[in-house]
Scaffold this motif. Structure first.
Motif, short mmCIF file in Angstrom:
data_model
loop_
_atom_site.label_atom_id
_atom_site.label_comp_id
_atom_site.label_asym_id
_atom_site.label_seq_id
_atom_site.Cartn_x
_atom_site.Cartn_y
_atom_site.Cartn_z
N GLU A 292 -2.79 -21.09 15.76
CA GLU A 292 -3.41 -20.08 16.63
C GLU A 292 -2.34 -19.23 17.31
O GLU A 292 -1.30 -19.73 17.73
CB GLU A 292 -4.27 -20.77 17.69
CG GLU A 292 -5.46 -21.52 17.13
CD GLU A 292 -6.58 -20.61 16.65
OE1 GLU A 292 -6.57 -19.42 17.00
OE2 GLU A 292 -7.47 -21.09 15.92
N LEU A 299 -9.01 -27.78 25.18
CA LEU A 299 -9.42 -28.33 23.88
C LEU A 299 -10.16 -27.32 23.01
O LEU A 299 -10.41 -27.58 21.85
CB LEU A 299 -10.38 -29.50 24.10
CG LEU A 299 -9.83 -30.83 24.60
CD1 LEU A 299 -10.92 -31.89 24.55
CD2 LEU A 299 -8.64 -31.28 23.77
N LEU A 300 -10.52 -26.16 23.59
CA LEU A 300 -11.37 -25.24 22.84
C LEU A 300 -10.60 -24.48 21.76
O LEU A 300 -11.17 -24.11 20.75
CB LEU A 300 -12.03 -24.23 23.77
CG LEU A 300 -13.02 -24.83 24.77
CD1 LEU A 300 -13.62 -23.73 25.62
CD2 LEU A 300 -14.13 -25.58 24.05
N ARG A 301 -9.34 -24.20 22.00
CA ARG A 301 -8.57 -23.49 20.97
C ARG A 301 -7.25 -24.21 20.80
O ARG A 301 -6.33 -24.05 21.59
CB ARG A 301 -8.35 -22.02 21.35
CG ARG A 301 -7.72 -21.22 20.22
CD ARG A 301 -7.83 -19.74 20.42
NE ARG A 301 -9.22 -19.30 20.52
CZ ARG A 301 -10.04 -19.15 19.48
NH1 ARG A 301 -9.61 -19.39 18.26
NH2 ARG A 301 -11.28 -18.76 19.67
N VAL A 302 -7.19 -25.03 19.79
CA VAL A 302 -6.01 -25.85 19.58
C VAL A 302 -5.45 -25.61 18.18
O VAL A 302 -6.08 -24.93 17.36
CB VAL A 302 -6.34 -27.35 19.79
CG1 VAL A 302 -6.57 -27.64 21.25
CG2 VAL A 302 -7.54 -27.76 18.97
N PHE A 305 -7.09 -29.91 14.96
CA PHE A 305 -8.36 -30.40 15.50
C PHE A 305 -9.17 -31.10 14.42
O PHE A 305 -8.89 -30.96 13.23
CB PHE A 305 -9.18 -29.26 16.12
CG PHE A 305 -9.40 -28.08 15.20
CD1 PHE A 305 -8.43 -27.10 15.05
CD2 PHE A 305 -10.58 -27.95 14.49
CE1 PHE A 305 -8.63 -26.00 14.21
CE2 PHE A 305 -10.79 -26.86 13.65
CZ PHE A 305 -9.82 -25.89 13.51
N LEU A 307 -12.42 -31.59 12.28
CA LEU A 307 -13.59 -30.87 11.78
C LEU A 307 -14.49 -31.88 11.10
O LEU A 307 -14.01 -32.84 10.49
CB LEU A 307 -13.15 -29.86 10.72
CG LEU A 307 -12.85 -28.43 11.11
CD1 LEU A 307 -12.46 -27.63 9.87
CD2 LEU A 307 -14.06 -27.78 11.77
N GLU A 416 -18.30 -20.86 20.34
CA GLU A 416 -18.78 -21.26 19.01
C GLU A 416 -18.33 -22.69 18.74
O GLU A 416 -17.13 -22.96 18.70
CB GLU A 416 -18.18 -20.33 17.94
CG GLU A 416 -18.51 -20.80 16.55
CD GLU A 416 -17.50 -20.36 15.48
OE1 GLU A 416 -16.78 -19.36 15.69
OE2 GLU A 416 -17.44 -21.04 14.44
N VAL A 418 -20.31 -24.87 16.33
CA VAL A 418 -20.70 -25.23 14.96
C VAL A 418 -21.01 -23.92 14.22
O VAL A 418 -21.74 -23.08 14.75
CB VAL A 418 -21.97 -26.12 14.93
CG1 VAL A 418 -22.25 -26.61 13.51
CG2 VAL A 418 -21.86 -27.29 15.89
N GLY A 419 -20.47 -23.75 13.03
CA GLY A 419 -20.81 -22.59 12.21
C GLY A 419 -21.74 -23.09 11.10
O GLY A 419 -21.47 -24.11 10.48
N GLY A 565 -16.80 -28.18 14.96
CA GLY A 565 -15.53 -28.37 15.65
C GLY A 565 -15.74 -29.50 16.66
O GLY A 565 -16.33 -29.29 17.72
N ARG A 568 -14.37 -29.09 20.29
CA ARG A 568 -15.12 -28.14 21.12
C ARG A 568 -16.41 -28.75 21.61
O ARG A 568 -16.80 -28.58 22.77
CB ARG A 568 -15.44 -26.88 20.30
CG ARG A 568 -14.23 -26.04 20.08
CD ARG A 568 -14.60 -24.67 19.58
NE ARG A 568 -13.38 -23.91 19.35
CZ ARG A 568 -13.35 -22.70 18.86
NH1 ARG A 568 -14.48 -22.10 18.53
NH2 ARG A 568 -12.21 -22.08 18.69
P1 AMP Z 1 -14.55 -21.71 11.24
O1 AMP Z 1 -14.16 -22.28 9.91
O2 AMP Z 1 -13.55 -20.74 11.77
O3 AMP Z 1 -15.96 -21.25 11.31
O4 AMP Z 1 -14.43 -22.95 12.25
C1 AMP Z 1 -15.30 -24.04 12.16
C2 AMP Z 1 -15.41 -24.69 13.50
O5 AMP Z 1 -14.13 -25.19 13.88
C3 AMP Z 1 -15.78 -23.74 14.62
O6 AMP Z 1 -17.17 -23.67 14.76
C4 AMP Z 1 -15.13 -24.35 15.82
O7 AMP Z 1 -16.00 -25.29 16.39
C5 AMP Z 1 -13.94 -25.10 15.26
N1 AMP Z 1 -12.66 -24.41 15.51
C6 AMP Z 1 -12.19 -23.32 14.89
N2 AMP Z 1 -10.97 -23.00 15.35
C7 AMP Z 1 -10.65 -23.93 16.29
C8 AMP Z 1 -9.53 -24.15 17.14
N3 AMP Z 1 -8.45 -23.37 17.09
N4 AMP Z 1 -9.55 -25.20 17.99
C9 AMP Z 1 -10.63 -26.01 18.03
N5 AMP Z 1 -11.71 -25.86 17.26
C10 AMP Z 1 -11.74 -24.83 16.40
#
Ligand code: AMP
Length: 715
Positions: A292, A299-302, A305, A307, A416, A418-419, A565, A568
């Protein structure tokens, strides 16, 4: 914009002009040496206008604070209290803290690990077990060829800007977002139109191209936050951590940015394992790595993490789901694309209506949205602070059929977590069609032989499924027949490469070649395994369409991907569970996490009321039965006051406390209500187990057992 906020901004602008006009009038009267009563009357009118203006300012401040102003302050204070407790009680801590840490890396301590493992256990139960998913566990280190095929090497980027003097990097969209939020919250003088514009920018931020983002940054005069220096234009930065596999340094690889690719590349084997039947889902829990640009928000942007991902493979011609009826009546906050673009807010919508109206693209996607809602709310996420937001047109990958994010509101805003995307056939096709050309172009033939796991001279393994017909069907098929004799004469030792490249053409390429051969008699054809063009003449290949009887339909399945995530979700759960309450003496605020038993790190504590050998022995007996029943617990035989012991366990979110105050029966106290019942020593562990296992509720227990009212056992 909320009507009241908009009208208040307008009223404030009008009052401001009136104050200025009256101020000028008073000055003019004074300059003209008007009479004292005349000047006094004008000043009085001016003062009353100023009072009215300040009253509107207060109302506007309150309107903005409802979501932001004072709200931001109290949110900040709430977060401080929650995060202090979380870090002090070792739920999580900055990694490598004694070396002053590294941004975006966190450790989970003992209660954090327990919460995480409970969340993952429930995830497995709610998804993997419920749907008979095929769970896999693939490596984090991934060879470049895989991530090249998936598109990550070229496109897994965020837009970055640099401080032109110091070189410090920032995420471009975050700077624009911060600017808009700050303006809206702190500058009450901006017009209603400007406020609406800023809100529109915020709502459509994810939709902005690099150029549009750069233009907005320039238009608003945004500079580097730390130095106020000018910023560069936004440019893409690839978020993957690069590495190399093996000692030669010739085999590039990356730490996986998601777990999904491990599932896609195993599709063929998993499909076979599933008896060559669709639909089926594979699942994987594992670490993902993203470098990043400027991690913030705990913990929200690490940068590393956990998955938890599901890839549900389905026939693109039939996206129904057999269990759809189980979620169809769920009603929750949804935020469709149109509502976002027109500045409205999320609304409660019945899932079945969203699917039948086509707002949600198909049943299977709807089914997973419903299951995600149930998963999150059962964990303890507040349903009023959970919404499903549809991706805007530009935000969604071009191949995706539809995409929704489960967003949870916490002190940082809507996050965000969960996608849930219908990615159509993109991923499986990308790995099937990824031609060996990429391998050769990178000059990595040796290093990559093992990765492809197949003959390097061929393109990727077809990742397809087949539907067997009960009766054969007549279809028109493209037939490419290289004339080997002619090709051998023309290309000698390279004949095999040319034949295989011709056979690997897709329908579009073959038909273009046929047309060109018919009109010109010869075409230039790129053979990637030779790395050059070769001339193909009309007599070297026959391309035709023929009628054939087919016994099956071969197709690339679509994939519906819910991607969780975990960090998150856990952080939002921490915030949604945290509250404070005054101590009995009223002299301090005590912290509590109201975790449901399902996620609580420890389910129960056992304490003797006073230090006494007999009570300690009983406590040990109960502790033993809790261990036998598989209930995580903590026994505390220190002489600390019972109130302090309760406070300590409330801070860890322990739902039940067994206090031993006799050798026959004991009390069980419930954390949030602080109510206590009396149960026999023999029954104590089983009562706690039945509630933590969800077989009965605390209310059932409260009904069945005698109540304990002594104040001595409470705080
Ligand atoms: P994405 O593949 O970007 O849609 O990410 C899938 C899930 O991963 C997202 O919904 C977030 O919950 C989580 N996520 C994405 N980037 C990060 C991050 N840098 N730190 C923590 N969780 C993340």
């Amino acid at each position: 914009m909320a009507a009241s906020e908009e009208s208040l901004r307008k009223a404030l602008a009008e009052k401001q002009s009136a104050v200025e006009a009256h101020g000028n009038a008073v000055r003019a009267l004074k300059a003209a040496k008007a009479s004292k009563p005349e000047i006094d009357a004008a000043i009085e009118a001016l003062n009353s206008l100023k009072l009215e203006k300040s009253s509107i300012e207060k109302q506007l401040q309150a309107a903005v604070s409802g979501s932001d102003g004072d709200g931001a302050l109290s949110r900040e204070a709430f977060r401080q209290a929650a995060v202090n407790t979380l870090e002090r009680r070792l739920f999580y801590i900055p990694s490598f803290k004694i070396y002053r840490g590294v941004a975006g890396l966190y450790d989970y301590g003992p209660p954090g690990c327990a919460v995480k493992s409970n969340v993952l256990a429930f995830w497995r139960q709610h998804f993997v077990l419920e749907e008979n998913m095929l769970e896999v566990d693939c490596p984090c280190v991934t060879p470049e060829v895989v991530l090249k095929a998936s598109g990550h090497v070229d496109k897994f980027t965020d837009l970055m800007v640099k401080d032109e003097k110091t070189g410090t990097c920032y995420r471009a969209d975050h700077l624009l977002k911060d600017f808009c939020n700050e303006k809206l919250q702190k500058d009450l003088t901006i017009s209603a139109e400007k406020a609406a514009e800023l809100k529109h920018v915020l709502a459509t931020l994810d939709d902005l191209s690099a150029e549009a983002l750069g233009a907005k940054i320039k238009e608003y005069g945004i500079t580097a936050p730390d130095t106020k220096n000018p910023l560069s234009d936004p440019y893409p930065f690839n978020l993957m951590f690069q590495t190399s596999i093996g000692p030669s340094g010739l085999s590039p690889g990356y730490m996986r940015p998601e777990t999904a690719q491990g599932i896609f590349v195993n599709f063929k084997d998993l499909y076979y394992y599933n008896g060559n039947k669709l639909p089926f889902a594979a699942a994987q829990i594992g670490q993902a790595f993203r470098n990043e640009i400027s991690p913030r928000q705990g913990l929200l942007r690490v940068r590393e993490f956990t998955l938890a991902e599901i890839e549900h493979f389905v026939d693109p011609e039939d996206k129904s789901h057999p269990k759809y009826s189980e979620v169809v009546d769920l009603e929750f906050l949804m935020f469709p694309r149109e509502e976002q673009m027109s500045g409205q807010s999320a609304k409660k919508i019945r899932l079945g209506d969203a699917v039948s109206k086509g707002t949600v693209n198909n049943e299977t996607l709807g089914y997973f949205i419903g299951r995600v809602y149930l998963f999150l709310t059962r964990l303890g996420i507040d349903k009023d602070r959970l919404r499903f937001r549809q991706h805007l047109a530009n935000e969604m990958a071009h191949y995706a059929a539809d995409c929704w994010d489960a967003e949870i509101e916490c002190s940082y805003g809507w996050i965000e977590c969960v996608g849930i995307a219908d990615r159509s056939a993109y991923d499986l096709r990308a790995h099937s069609e990824h031609h060996v050309k990429n391998v050769f172009d990178e000059g990595q033939r040796e290093g990559n032989i093992d990765f492809i796991g197949t003959n390097l001279d061929k393109s990727g393994v077809p990742l397809v499924a087949a539907e067997k017909f009960s009766e054969p069907r007549e279809v028109e098929k493209l037939v490419i027949a290289p004339v080997k004799k002619e090709l051998g004469l023309a290309f000698k030792g390279s004949q095999k490469n040319v034949v295989e490249a011709l056979e690997a053409m897709n329908e579009k390429e073959a038909l273009e070649m046929k047309a060109a051969l018919e009109s010109k008699g010869e075409v230039e054809f790129y053979v990637c395994t030779l790395g050059k063009n070769v001339p193909i003449k009309k007599n070297m290949v026959s391309i035709s369409k023929e009628k054939k009887k087919e016994h099956q339909r071969v197709f690339t399945p679509s994939v519906i991907e819910p991607s969780f995530g975990i960090g998150r979700i856990i952080y939002c759960l921490f915030e949604h569970s945290f509250y404070t309450r005054p101590s009995k003496a009223g002299d301090e605020q005590l912290n509590v996490f109201r975790f449901p038993p399902l996620v609580a790190p420890i389910k129960c504590t056992v304490f003797p009321l006073v230090q006494n050998q007999q009570y300690e022995d009983v406590a040990k007996v109960i502790s033993k039965s809790l261990t036998t029943a598989g209930i995580s617990h903590k026994i505390d035989i220190t002489g600390t006051s019972i109130g302090k012991r309760y406070a300590r366990t409330d801070e860890l979110g322990v739902p039940f406390a067994i206090t031993v105050d006799s050798t026959k029966d004991v009390t069980i106290r419930e954390r949030d209500s602080k109510l206590q019942v009396r149960v026999s020593v023999e029954e104590a562990a089983l009562v706690v187990k039945s509630v933590t296992d969800g077989l009965r509720t605390w209310e059932d227990v409260w009904e069945k057992y005698p109540h304990h009212t002594s104040g001595s056992a409470d705080d």
